[in-house]
Design a protein around this motif. Structure first.
Motif, PDB file in Angstrom:
ATOM      1  N   TRP A  45     -10.031   0.210  -9.231  1.00 35.01           N
ATOM      2  CA  TRP A  45      -9.441  -0.016  -8.144  1.00 35.01           C
ATOM      3  C   TRP A  45      -8.253  -1.043  -8.453  1.00 35.01           C
ATOM      4  O   TRP A  45      -8.198  -1.684  -9.249  1.00 35.01           O
ATOM      5  N   TRP A  67       2.684   1.633  -3.500  1.00 34.64           N
ATOM      6  CA  TRP A  67       1.469   2.393  -4.487  1.00 34.64           C
ATOM      7  C   TRP A  67       1.276   3.746  -4.201  1.00 34.64           C
ATOM      8  O   TRP A  67       1.269   4.395  -5.316  1.00 34.64           O
ATOM      9  N   GLU A  68       1.079   4.251  -2.855  1.00 32.99           N
ATOM     10  CA  GLU A  68       0.792   5.440  -2.799  1.00 32.99           C
ATOM     11  C   GLU A  68       1.888   6.586  -3.164  1.00 32.99           C
ATOM     12  O   GLU A  68       1.641   7.391  -3.655  1.00 32.99           O
ATOM     13  N   LYS A  75      -6.552   0.359  -3.835  1.00 34.35           N
ATOM     14  CA  LYS A  75      -6.209   1.839  -3.723  1.00 34.35           C
ATOM     15  C   LYS A  75      -6.646   2.458  -5.485  1.00 34.35           C
ATOM     16  O   LYS A  75      -6.929   1.862  -6.365  1.00 34.35           O
ATOM     17  N   SER A  98      -4.902   8.893  -0.987  1.00 36.26           N
ATOM     18  CA  SER A  98      -5.022   8.356   0.143  1.00 36.26           C
ATOM     19  C   SER A  98      -5.973   7.516   0.529  1.00 36.26           C
ATOM     20  O   SER A  98      -6.066   6.831   1.484  1.00 36.26           O
ATOM     21  N   GLU A 123       0.966  -1.134  -0.018  1.00 34.25           N
ATOM     22  CA  GLU A 123       0.112   0.004  -0.036  1.00 34.25           C
ATOM     23  C   GLU A 123       0.969   1.121   0.039  1.00 34.25           C
ATOM     24  O   GLU A 123       0.558   2.132  -0.760  1.00 34.25           O
ATOM     25  N   ARG A 126      -8.654   4.451   0.281  1.00 29.80           N
ATOM     26  CA  ARG A 126      -8.267   3.065   0.809  1.00 29.80           C
ATOM     27  C   ARG A 126      -9.809   2.316   0.868  1.00 29.80           C
ATOM     28  O   ARG A 126     -10.647   2.995   1.150  1.00 29.80           O
ATOM     29  N   ARG A 140     -13.411   8.264  -3.092  1.00 30.41           N
ATOM     30  CA  ARG A 140     -12.311   7.473  -2.758  1.00 30.41           C
ATOM     31  C   ARG A 140     -11.198   7.572  -3.860  1.00 30.41           C
ATOM     32  O   ARG A 140     -10.390   6.704  -4.012  1.00 30.41           O
TER      33      ARG A 140
END
Length: 191
Positions: free
Chosen positions: A105, A25-26, A144, A161, A22, A163, A157
């Motif tokens: 997603w 990815w971010e 994400k 940030s 995660e 999720r 979403r």
């Protein structure tokens, strides 16, 4: 799209890669320090359409659009696509990654926990924090990036940030994945 969590991980392994964490990815989706801490790959502006230098409207991501007078959004394809869009349909971020928000997603390697991992003390920085070894809910994996089904009136979403989560055996038209590979360290390359 329609990749199950287990299938996504297996495909990445077959390709000699893996699902990103995660945090990876971010960081990649943010596209570098210029946008660090900002909610969108293009900066601070919430607007999903911008005007080009020539005055043309440019959509920043593939999400539902609302037609004037409608109460509930309908994906009328104002951004050029009703449903999913082909890869690289929208401008890349500063790292050259396309479509990091909207469209589908994306599964990541981390299992779901209700709260993302944050530093336990002020001023402490976590480098690539890993999710829990076991999910809060059986077999739920973090997702994400939001999807083409998101709209700010009910699903905000598609922020960097944001999720969500689904069970590993979910197969949805708005859920996909990307693979990453580890870059050998400098010591390994020189040794």
């Amino acid at each position: 799209a329609h990749g199950w969590g287990h299938d996504a991980a297996a495909f990445c392994a077959w390709a000699g890669k893996r699902l990103p964490t995660e945090a990876e990815w971010e960081r990649a989706a943010r596209g570098g320090a210029r946008y660090n801490g900002l909610p969108w790959p293009w900066g601070d502006g919430r607007n999903l359409t911008l005007l080009d230098a020539d005055g043309a409207v440019r959509h920043m991501a593939n999400v539902f659009q609302t037609e004037r007078g409608q109460r509930f959004p309908r994906d009328g394809g104002d951004d050029g696509f009703a449903g999913t869009a082909p890869v690289a349909s929208f401008a890349p971020n500063a790292y050259g990654l396309h479509d990091v928000i909207g469209n589908v997603w994306e599964w990541v390697a981390d299992y779901w926990t209700a709260r993302a991992k944050v530093p336990s003390r002020p001023g402490r920085v976590l480098l690539d924090p890993r999710g829990p070894r076991e999910p809060d809910e059986p077999r739920h994996r973090v997702e994400k990036g939001g999807s083409f089904m998101c709209h700010h009136t009910y699903c905000f979403r598609y922020r960097l940030s944001a999720r969500s989560h689904s069970e590993d055996d979910s197969s949805l038209s708005h859920l996909g994945f990307r693979c990453v590979r580890d870059v050998p360290s400098q010591q390994k390359r020189n040794g």
